[in-house]
Write a protein that holds these residues in place. Sequence first.
Motif, PDB file in Angstrom:
ATOM      1  N   VAL A   1       5.264  -3.544   6.534  1.00  0.00           N
ATOM      2  CA  VAL A   1       5.286  -3.513   4.954  1.00  0.00           C
ATOM      3  C   VAL A   1       4.087  -4.121   4.221  1.00  0.00           C
ATOM      4  O   VAL A   1       3.531  -3.386   3.423  1.00  0.00           O
ATOM      5  N   GLU A   2       3.876  -5.326   4.718  1.00  0.00           N
ATOM      6  CA  GLU A   2       2.472  -5.821   4.226  1.00  0.00           C
ATOM      7  C   GLU A   2       1.234  -4.880   4.453  1.00  0.00           C
ATOM      8  O   GLU A   2       0.417  -4.751   3.737  1.00  0.00           O
ATOM      9  N   ARG A   3       1.294  -4.356   5.504  1.00  0.00           N
ATOM     10  CA  ARG A   3       0.109  -3.323   5.530  1.00  0.00           C
ATOM     11  C   ARG A   3       0.232  -2.059   4.821  1.00  0.00           C
ATOM     12  O   ARG A   3      -0.736  -1.602   4.184  1.00  0.00           O
ATOM     13  N   LEU A   4       1.488  -1.797   4.374  1.00  0.00           N
ATOM     14  CA  LEU A   4       1.828  -0.606   3.494  1.00  0.00           C
ATOM     15  C   LEU A   4       1.406  -1.007   1.927  1.00  0.00           C
ATOM     16  O   LEU A   4       0.598  -0.126   1.355  1.00  0.00           O
ATOM     17  N   VAL A   5       1.675  -2.358   1.517  1.00  0.00           N
ATOM     18  CA  VAL A   5       1.131  -2.799   0.454  1.00  0.00           C
ATOM     19  C   VAL A   5      -0.402  -2.869   0.373  1.00  0.00           C
ATOM     20  O   VAL A   5      -0.886  -2.533  -0.593  1.00  0.00           O
ATOM     21  N   ALA A   6      -0.997  -3.244   1.406  1.00  0.00           N
ATOM     22  CA  ALA A   6      -2.370  -3.499   1.351  1.00  0.00           C
ATOM     23  C   ALA A   6      -3.023  -1.892   1.319  1.00  0.00           C
ATOM     24  O   ALA A   6      -4.093  -1.826   0.733  1.00  0.00           O
ATOM     25  N   ALA A   7      -2.397  -1.083   1.792  1.00  0.00           N
ATOM     26  CA  ALA A   7      -2.919   0.319   1.857  1.00  0.00           C
ATOM     27  C   ALA A   7      -2.806   1.103   0.608  1.00  0.00           C
ATOM     28  O   ALA A   7      -3.058   2.442   0.196  1.00  0.00           O
ATOM     29  N   HIS A  47       3.791  -9.820  -3.222  1.00  0.00           N
ATOM     30  CA  HIS A  47       2.933  -8.711  -3.061  1.00  0.00           C
ATOM     31  C   HIS A  47       3.412  -7.326  -3.506  1.00  0.00           C
ATOM     32  O   HIS A  47       2.385  -6.656  -4.264  1.00  0.00           O
ATOM     33  N   VAL A  48       4.713  -7.160  -3.332  1.00  0.00           N
ATOM     34  CA  VAL A  48       5.130  -5.838  -3.877  1.00  0.00           C
ATOM     35  C   VAL A  48       5.162  -5.857  -5.471  1.00  0.00           C
ATOM     36  O   VAL A  48       4.893  -4.841  -5.911  1.00  0.00           O
ATOM     37  N   ALA A  49       5.716  -7.114  -5.893  1.00  0.00           N
ATOM     38  CA  ALA A  49       5.912  -6.974  -7.271  1.00  0.00           C
ATOM     39  C   ALA A  49       4.526  -6.941  -7.935  1.00  0.00           C
ATOM     40  O   ALA A  49       4.803  -6.313  -9.117  1.00  0.00           O
ATOM     41  N   HIS A  50       3.586  -7.669  -7.413  1.00  0.00           N
ATOM     42  CA  HIS A  50       2.289  -7.511  -8.071  1.00  0.00           C
ATOM     43  C   HIS A  50       1.409  -6.453  -7.673  1.00  0.00           C
ATOM     44  O   HIS A  50       0.186  -6.125  -8.125  1.00  0.00           O
ATOM     45  N   GLY A  51       2.081  -5.408  -6.917  1.00  0.00           N
ATOM     46  CA  GLY A  51       1.223  -4.312  -6.421  1.00  0.00           C
ATOM     47  C   GLY A  51       2.120  -2.948  -6.797  1.00  0.00           C
ATOM     48  O   GLY A  51       2.225  -2.591  -8.011  1.00  0.00           O
ATOM     49  N   PRO A  52       2.838  -2.561  -5.815  1.00  0.00           N
ATOM     50  CA  PRO A  52       3.445  -1.251  -5.969  1.00  0.00           C
ATOM     51  C   PRO A  52       4.699  -1.261  -7.086  1.00  0.00           C
ATOM     52  O   PRO A  52       4.633  -0.266  -7.866  1.00  0.00           O
TER      53      PRO A  52
END
Length: 108
Positions: A92-98, A50-55
């Motif tokens: 951290v998943e919540r941070l990625v989602a936001a 999720h981090v690699a494909h997001g932030p």
Amino acid sequence: MSGGAARDRGDETQKMAVMNAWLDGVCAELGVDRSVLDANTTGLLALINHVAHGPSRPGAPVTAFLVGLAAASTSTDPAEQAQAAAERIAAVERLVAAWDPAASAPAD
């Protein structure tokens, strides 16, 4: 089922076997209780994805390191470390989602 699908599953099984052998050695070398990792491997891999494909693609492994560092600093008990890691992964998943890519874009 096609031969390609069976071959892909076999390749994935082999990749996971190699990963687990590698991680067994790393845990032994670093003195980390493997049960802590086992309790969080799925969550960590999802978080990294999720981090690699997001932030941030390069930030993904560093994020996983930070989660581990935070979890390890909570206790020396493997069960408590495993729980702490799961809680930090969720945070951290919540941070990625936001995460808002526009808010972190450099100004023109």
